[in-house]
Design a protein around this motif. Structure first.
Motif, PDB file in Angstrom:
ATOM      1  N   LYS A 101      33.219  11.209 -81.376  1.00 20.14           N
ATOM      2  CA  LYS A 101      32.871  12.554 -80.945  1.00 20.14           C
ATOM      3  C   LYS A 101      33.418  12.818 -79.539  1.00 20.14           C
ATOM      4  N   VAL A 102      33.911  14.022 -79.320  1.00 14.73           N
ATOM      5  CA  VAL A 102      34.435  14.413 -78.015  1.00 14.73           C
ATOM      6  C   VAL A 102      33.583  15.545 -77.468  1.00 14.73           C
ATOM      7  N   ASP A 103      33.134  15.397 -76.228  1.00 12.99           N
ATOM      8  CA  ASP A 103      32.355  16.466 -75.604  1.00 12.99           C
ATOM      9  C   ASP A 103      33.285  17.599 -75.176  1.00 12.99           C
TER      10      ASP A 103
ATOM     11  N   VAL B 110      34.839  18.314 -81.740  1.00 13.14           N
ATOM     12  CA  VAL B 110      34.356  18.610 -80.389  1.00 13.14           C
ATOM     13  C   VAL B 110      32.907  19.060 -80.482  1.00 13.14           C
ATOM     14  N   PHE B 111      32.061  18.476 -79.640  1.00 11.02           N
ATOM     15  CA  PHE B 111      30.634  18.793 -79.669  1.00 11.02           C
ATOM     16  C   PHE B 111      30.197  19.462 -78.371  1.00 11.02           C
ATOM     17  N   GLU B 112      29.236  20.352 -78.505  1.00 10.92           N
ATOM     18  CA  GLU B 112      28.627  21.005 -77.351  1.00 10.92           C
ATOM     19  C   GLU B 112      27.123  20.940 -77.537  1.00 10.92           C
ATOM     20  N   ASN B 113      26.467  20.255 -76.613  1.00 12.08           N
ATOM     21  CA  ASN B 113      25.010  20.055 -76.723  1.00 12.08           C
ATOM     22  C   ASN B 113      24.634  19.417 -78.063  1.00 12.08           C
ATOM     23  N   ASP B 114      25.406  18.408 -78.458  1.00 13.69           N
ATOM     24  CA  ASP B 114      25.172  17.635 -79.687  1.00 13.69           C
ATOM     25  C   ASP B 114      25.418  18.425 -80.965  1.00 13.69           C
ATOM     26  N   ASP B 115      25.942  19.635 -80.856  1.00 11.42           N
ATOM     27  CA  ASP B 115      26.265  20.432 -82.039  1.00 11.42           C
ATOM     28  C   ASP B 115      27.777  20.498 -82.226  1.00 11.42           C
TER      29      ASP B 115
ATOM     30  N   ILE C 242      39.709  19.449 -81.425  1.00  6.51           N
ATOM     31  CA  ILE C 242      40.800  19.364 -80.463  1.00  6.51           C
ATOM     32  C   ILE C 242      41.951  18.651 -81.166  1.00  6.51           C
ATOM     33  N   THR C 243      43.163  19.178 -81.029  1.00  7.02           N
ATOM     34  CA  THR C 243      44.320  18.591 -81.697  1.00  7.02           C
ATOM     35  C   THR C 243      45.302  18.028 -80.686  1.00  7.02           C
TER      36      THR C 243
END
Length: 385
Positions: free
Chosen positions: A77-79, A101-106, A111-112
């Motif tokens: 996972k990438v933040d 790509v995750f934001e706040n675990d969602d 991203i390529t």
């Protein structure tokens, strides 16, 4: 620079219950770099075109067959606020072209590799193709069958192979996408009964029939920026490297992955080591791998190592539950490229065999260099007589 502005919410998502036949068609229709797999909306993993091509899973099987932990480790996972260098490392070590790509675990998007390369394009004019290309590429002949191409792609963990004619000149390139596209189209035109008898004939089709030609090339003195621009403009993931005065002779390959790897190079005193398929590490750690390679490098002070790449690949064969693993170690040094390969049951055994071969090859390079220096000294003395 972080990836917040270059990550995208435009991606293809399928549920674990989707048929593999539909996924294969998706790669043909949209040519995505990867497909996000979810389970009731929760992130499950990413599957790439290469995984679909190399899989023996039938069209009627579910996507879950490729995303089970025992078969496929989900992409890291990438933040969304992660920096470009670390994200490039994640793609390289995950052997992937796309990462979730995750934001706040969602799950937020993807991203390529293309997005990263476009973002750093202006900074790539300080590197040349010679700095980062792979020399001595695996090649095929025009009359070699598709089955042989698939075996080479699997064995060496590569995505493209230059094709040579009877004179040894470069005439084409075959990629995983070319093969996947051909196989998918042929399968669509055959009934279930036909496929049983025609599978072998598909593997015997000459590479000449599906290869890309003419070949887009670059030279050693071209900048990485020029190479990436050419790849992006023509939608290629790699270019063949040829001498400046003869584009019929292939001397290497440069890919987007090579350039992404260069982005992870550090200016720290400690040597930069990149590991592909790091999830295969079992009884060995990343730190011990770095230390072992550093030990080999330190023995030969006249050889400066700029970057080390360690690649693991798992085979189906097992011994008491431990898989047979192939390991390749490649060093980029001021004396050129030096590599060592080996196989063993488990990543640690494979790495030790490869490291031993690497050290012997380093000694050979050192010996050749010493011979050249001695020859130069002798010639200078003779000229003084």
């Amino acid at each position: 620079m972080n990836i917040a502005d270059i990550a995208s919410q435009d991606y293809i998502e399928v549920d674990v219950g989707t048929r593999m036949g539909k996924v294969r068609s998706t790669f043909e229709d949209g040519n995505p770099k990867g497909i996000i797999v979810t389970n009731d909306g929760d992130y499950e993993g990413v599957i790439s075109e290469r995984e679909v091509l190399q899989s023996h899973v039938e069209d009627d099987a579910k996507v879950a067959a490729l995303t089970k932990p025992s078969r496929n480790t989900p992409s890291p996972k990438v933040d969304r606020q992660e920096d470009v260098r670390e994200t490039a490392r994640v793609l390289i070590e995950g052997n992937a072209k796309v990462a979730p790509v995750f934001e706040n675990d969602d799950l937020w998007g993807v991203i390529t590799d293309d997005a990263i390369l476009e973002a750093v394009l202006e900074n790539l004019d300080t590197l040349t193709v010679e700095d980062i290309y792979t020399s001595d590429p695996v090649t095929l002949q025009e009359d070699d069958g598709i089955g042989k191409a698939i075996n080479h792609l699997r064995e060496h963990g590569i995505s493209r192979i230059p094709v040579l004619n009877d004179n040894g000149y470069l005439t084409g390139v075959v990629t995983t996408h070319d093969i996947a596209d051909f196989v998918i189209r042929k399968n669509h035109t055959m009934t279930t009964g036909d496929r049983v008898g025609d599978s072998q004939r598909l593997l015997d089709v000459p590479i000449y029939d599906i290869m890309n030609s003419p070949v887009v090339t670059t030279t050693l003195d071209a900048t990485a920026k020029e190479a990436v621009e050419r790849m992006l403009d023509q939608d290629y993931a790699g270019l063949m490297v040829t001498p400046e005065d003869d584009d019929r002779v292939v001397i290497g390959v440069i890919t987007k992955t090579d350039i992404l790897r260069a982005l992870t190079f550090t200016e720290e005193e400690r040597m930069d080591v990149q590991i592909t398929n790091i999830s295969l590490l079992d009884t060995i750690t990343r730190e011990s791998i770095v230390e072992s390679i550093q030990d080999v490098s330190d023995k030969y002070a006249d050889m400066q190592v700029f970057h080390a790449h360690v690649r693991f690949k798992e085979h189906k064969e097992k011994l008491r539950g431990t898989p047979l693993v192939h390991c390749q170690i490649r060093l980029r040094t001021n004396k050129g490229q030096v590599a060592g390969t080996g196989e063993g049951y488990g990543a640690e055994n494979a790495f030790r065999v490869a490291l031993d071969k690497l050290e012997r090859n380093v000694l050979e390079v050192k010996g050749v260099t010493s011979d050249e220096e001695y020859r130069g000294q002798l010639l200078r003395k003779l000229n003084e007589l």
